[in-house]
Design an enzyme around this catalytic site. Structure first.
Site, PDB file in Angstrom:
ATOM      1  N   PRO A 122      -7.102  -3.108  -5.961  1.00 35.93           N
ATOM      2  CA  PRO A 122      -5.970  -2.449  -5.295  1.00 35.93           C
ATOM      3  C   PRO A 122      -6.305  -0.992  -4.957  1.00 35.93           C
ATOM      4  O   PRO A 122      -6.857  -0.267  -5.785  1.00 35.93           O
ATOM      5  CB  PRO A 122      -4.844  -2.511  -6.333  1.00 35.93           C
ATOM      6  N   GLU A 123      -5.999  -0.592  -3.721  1.00 45.22           N
ATOM      7  CA  GLU A 123      -6.220   0.779  -3.276  1.00 45.22           C
ATOM      8  C   GLU A 123      -4.852   1.445  -3.052  1.00 45.22           C
ATOM      9  O   GLU A 123      -3.827   0.860  -3.403  1.00 45.22           O
ATOM     10  CB  GLU A 123      -7.069   0.790  -1.993  1.00 45.22           C
TER      11      GLU A 123
END
Ligand SMILES: [Zn+2]
Length: 279
Positions: free
Chosen positions: A2-3
C-alpha cells in the site's frame, strides 16, 4: 505494498467508524508485529482509551488517543485493517496479528499474511516519522520544493521518488506512473532534470496520487479498501505492470527494467534516455 493513495483510502474509510470509540482491550498475537513498547505496557496503555483522531503521514496510519499516546501502524506488504463483529472467529484467525476490542461491540483487527507490518505506541512520533520528506499533496509542496530536494542528486529519479526522506508516501506504482506522465526516463538523475521537467514531474506526482485516491487506490494482490469493493485505479494504470502492452500515448511496447532492485516500467519513446549524461 500500500502506498499513499491506499493508506489515505484506509484512513478515510475507517475514520468515521473509529474516531470517538473507546479501545476496551487489545492484544498482540504475533510478538514481532509490535515494534514498541513491550506487550504488557502496550496493552495497559491502550485499555479504556478513546480514539480521538485518525490521520496519515506517508504510508503510516496515526491513531491519536486521549492519553496523548499515538498508535501508529505501517501496513508494509500485506497488512490490512478490518472492523469485524466482536465475536468474529477472524479476530484470532490464522493471519490476525493484533486486535482491538471497541466500545459498541466491534473489533478492529490487524491482519497480515506476510508479517512485515509493524505497530508502535508512542508518546512522541517525531522519532519515528521525523525523517520523512514532505507530503506531496500538501498545498505548500510546490515545484520549487521538489526541485530543492532532487536537483543536486546524482541518483536515478526513480530511486529518489521511492526514498521516503525525499517525499513521503510514493512507492513503485505511483513512481512509474508519475514518471510516464511527466515523460521522464526513470534512470535520468535528479541533477540532469531541467526546471521544465521538474515542473512536469511535480504536476504528474500530484495528478496520479489524486486520481488514485479518487479510485480508492490500486488493488493488484493483497490491498483491499476496508469498505469499497476494490482499488479501481488498477484499471487506469498506464505503464505499471503493463510490460509489452502498447503505450497508451504512442503504441510502443512498454518496457521493464530493474532500478535499485525494483521493477520499473516505462515507454522508451515517450520517456527517452538522456543523450549524454556524466554520472
Ligand atoms: Zn509512448
Amino acid at each position: 505494498m500500500p502506498e499513499l493513495p491506499e493508506v489515505e483510502t484506509v484512513v478515510a474509510e475507517l475514520r468515521p467508524h473509529l474516531v470517538g470509540r473507546r479501545i476496551l482491550a487489545a492484544d498482540v498475537l504475533w510478538p514481532r508485529t509490535l515494534a514498541a513498547p513491550d506487550q504488557a505496557s502496550f496493552v495497559e496503555r491502550l485499555q479504556g482509551r478513546p480514539i480521538t483522531s485518525l490521520n496519515r503521514r506517508g504510508k503510516y496510519l496515526l491513531f491519536g488517543l486521549d492519553s496523548g499516546d499515538f498508535l501508529i501502524i505501517h501496513l508494509r506488504m500485506t497488512g490490512r485493517l478490518e472492523i469485524l463483529p466482536g465475536n468474529s472467529p477472524l479476530r484470532t484467525g490464522p493471519h490476525a496479528r493484533a486486535w482491538f476490542d471497541l466500545s459498541g461491540g466491534e473489533c478492529l483487527v490487524f491482519i497480515d499474511a506476510r508479517k512485515f507490518g509493524r505497530i508502535w505506541l508512542v508518546q512522541d512520533f517525531a522519532e519515528l516519522l521525523g525523517a520523512l520528506g514532505p507530503e506531496p499533496l500538501d498545498w505548500e509542496f510546490d515545484a520549487e520544493r521538489l526541485a530543492g530536494r532532487i536537483r543536486r542528486r546524482r541518483v536515478a529519479v526513480k530511486t529518489l521518488l521511492l526514498d521516503q526522506t525525499v517525499l513521503a508516501g510514493i512507492g513503485n506504482i505511483y513512481a512509474d506512473e508519475a514518471l510516464f506522465l511527466a515523460g521522464i526516463h526513470p534512470l535520468r538523475t535528479g541533477a540532469s532534470l531541467s526546471d521544465d521537467e521538474i515542473e512536469r514531474l511535480h504536476a504528474a506526482i500530484r495528478q496520479v496520487l489524486s486520481e488514485a485516491i479518487g479510485q480508492h487506490g490500486t488493488t493488484l494482490r493483497d490491498y483491499r479498501p476496508p469498505y469499497s469493493p476494490e482499488g479501481a485505479y488498477r484499471n487506469n494504470l498506464r505503464v505499471y505492470q503493463q510490460t509489452d502492452l502498447p503505450c497508451p500515448r504512442c503504441g510502443t511496447p512498454i518496457q521493464r527494467i530493474r532500478v535499485t532492485q525494483r521493477s520499473t516500467h516505462f515507454c522508451p519513446r515517450c520517456q527517452p534516455a538522456a543523450k549524454k549524461e556524466t554520472p
